[in-house]
Scaffold this active site. Structure first.
Site: not given
Length: 614
Positions: A107-108
């Protein structure tokens, strides 16, 4: 150093994509000491667990989160490490811990699911993908709903997805105070109460539930939280004195009955006290009984039958409070929880059956050691038992749980559009639940406040629309009748499958509402299509245009519908019935364009020659 705009979520950071970088080397790196507490916690449960795999997963997370920090100023990798430790403490398997360490990387950071799968296997990749939030810039206002939908579908494949998500939220709530924006703290706390706390409850992860409730309570109502905390602290000496005598008396009675048992006092968490004693939460300490803040838990070293023997022994010593008895052994809760609940008046004996001034109302829970583990760890206990000594658990083993509520979510979620999905999810998860029974004794678990409509769709969504009434404990009731815990419900069916609109008002469960909305939408579409065809037929007859039936039979009408952008005639007639298309526009499309009818090879026929690309 890179810090995200939101503080608690790191920005995406691209790093070179090679397996050497991905693996961050197979040997222990400079941060190896950081992962030691995780390994120690995991090996307390699974002595033969693969510590090298955990070290490698931590090294990957540490490398890919390099330069990212949390709002507290701590390196971002401390968050996935803390989540993994939380999961190790409840006995989750090695695969879950690896996924927890990597749960924010996709996600990051620039790490991809494909790379996670290549390095750590398909099961880890499924877990990481299941807890990865959808991109808000792409999904906009739908991101939260569709993320939860995606997570639920993933949980139907591997239940450990939800367990990781809950541990993630517990740690985020622990560090929520570092976020400077009160509105952001309240939004996260409210979402936790509405969605994550109920998930924890349904999975039986009561330790996570209690902590999330107290931390959310502290952020949403800090003054009330502090008042309840102060009241609990003020009554602590009286509580300890009152319950010490109850514990001693219970030990003596159980021993006299020939039972071996552990008897202890367990404090209730603050939000539970606030929820059940709203008056006390805002009043003086004198209005909060010391015994309201804790329960006596009896863990009987024996069988289920021994729990009932223990109940009789305690009721023989102290007068029970009749309306406080619950038998969750013979009738378990929807989340696998089993115990006997009772309350006794611990004080002087009263021949008249009344309550004396010196009596303390004491809640008592009676269960076996296996029930006690389920009451603490829920589904995690089953996963823990499946892990043997090495902590290896397959997705199939992790999914082995009687979770009717999850099966129902999987059933109706494809029918709900994004706008309705979260509302339906909140309805299905809110306010605990009830259990009713079919005539053959099959338990059916429903949300609190459910009606016979909800029962019909829980029993058989495909035939629910044929119900014309219901028998509740043998008495005829309307479908809109609200049900209560323990009732026996029998549907009365008819030949038709056309649920009335009034059922939608009566329905409480997301499952029933999703099916009803789909059925009502289908009926409305059919009515609009019939209305639209009648309008077209009338217009065709009034203008002397083409015969509609002939146009339908020879395919002309279908071709016209496709040219106008509709997949079939039903969709076109529905558009006419909804006033999205005029009958005249459709009739005009039925007349072929002479230019299109001409031979494209003969320019004299009126057709335009094909365009030439330059």
């Amino acid at each position: 150093m890179i810090v995200s705009r939101e503080g608690e979520l790191p920005v995406r950071r691209r790093l070179p994509r090679t397996l050497a970088v991905l693996g961050a080397s197979r040997s222990a790196g400079p941060g190896a000491d950081a992962v030691s507490p995780l390994i120690a916690a995991h090996r307390r449960v699974f002595p033969s667990a693969d510590a090298d795999l955990l070290r490698r997963a931590y090294a990957v997370a540490d490398r890919w989160h390099a330069g990212q920090t949390r709002k507290s100023g701590a390196p971002y990798v401390t968050h996935p490490l803390a989540v993994a430790i939380l999961l190790a403490e409840i006995g989750m398997d090695t695969t879950t811990l690896v996924a927890a360490l990597l749960h924010d990387t996709v996600e990051d950071t620039g790490l991809t699911i494909g790379e996670v799968k290549a390095e750590f296997g398909a099961e880890v990749a499924v877990l990481v993908d299941g807890v990865t939030k959808l991109d808000g810039s792409r999904w906009g206002d739908h991101a939260e709903a569709e993320t939860f939908r995606k997570m639920i579908v993933a949980a139907s494949i591997d239940l450990r997805v939800l367990v990781i998500k809950l541990a993630d939220r517990v740690h985020n709530l622990r560090t929520l105070a570092f976020h400077p924006k009160r509105e952001k703290r309240e939004r996260i706390a409210r979402a936790s109460m509405e969605l994550l706390v109920p998930f924890a409850q349904r999975l039986g992860l009561y330790d996570y539930q209690r902590e999330m409730e107290d931390l959310s309570f502290a952020n949403l109502a800090p003054e009330k939280y502090e008042r309840v905390r102060a009241l609990v602290q003020a009554t602590a000496p009286a509580r300890e004195a009152a319950l010490a005598g109850v514990v001693a008396g219970a030990v003596a009675e159980l021993a006299a009955a020939g039972l071996r048992a552990k008897v202890e006092v367990r404090r209730r968490h603050l939000f539970s006290i606030h929820r059940e004693l709203p008056a006390a939460a805002g009043a003086g300490a004198g209005e909060l009984r010391p015994t309201d803040t804790a329960r006596v838990v009896v863990v009987v070293d024996g069988s289920e039958a021994d729990c009932y023997v223990a109940l009789g022994a305690l009721h023989g010593r102290w007068r029970p409070v009749e309306d406080r008895f619950r038998d969750y052994i013979s009738m378990p809760k929807y989340n696998m929880y089993r115990s006997l609940h009772t309350a006794v008046l611990a004080g002087a004996d009263h021949a008249d059956g009344g309550r004396g001034e010196g009596d303390d109302l004491v809640g008592v829970l009676i269960r076996t050691p296996a029930m006690d583990r389920i009451a603490t760890y829920g589904v995690a206990d089953r996963i823990r038992e499946a892990g043997g000594k090495d902590g290896r658990v397959s997705a199939d083993m992790a999914r082995q749980a009687d979770l009717d509520w999850l099966d129902r979510l999987i059933d109706w979620q494809p029918l709900a559009d994004t706008a309705d999905f979260l509302d339906g999810l909140r309805a299905d998860l809110s306010n605990g639940g009830i259990v009713v029974f079919t005539p053959d004794g099959t338990p059916v678990k429903l949300p609190t406040g459910s009606t016979a409509v909800d029962f019909a769709y829980a029993v058989s969504p495909s035939t629910a629309g044929t119900a014309v009434g219901v028998l509740v404990n043998g008495r005829r009731k309307a479908m809109e009748n609200q049900l209560s815990h323990g009732q026996v419900v029998d549907l009365i069916t008819g030949p038709y499958d056309d649920p009335p609109d009034s059922w939608l008002t009566a329905a409480r469960s997301g499952q029933a509402r999703a099916h009803l909305k789909a059925a009502i939408a289908l009926r409305q579409a059919e009515e609009a299509a019939a209305r639209g065809r009648a309008q077209v037929a009338a217009a065709a007859g009034g203008t002397g245009g083409p015969d509609l039936r002939d146009a339908e039979d020879d395919g002309t009408a279908f071709s016209a519908a496709r040219r106008l952008g509709y997949p079939d005639l039903d969709a076109l007639y529905e558009a006419v019935g909804r006033d999205d298309l005029t009958p005249a526009a459709f009739l005009a499309a039925l007349v072929p364009d002479p230019a299109e009818a001409a031979d494209p090879a003969d320019p004299a026929g009126g057709a335009k020659p094909p365009a030439v690309r330059q």
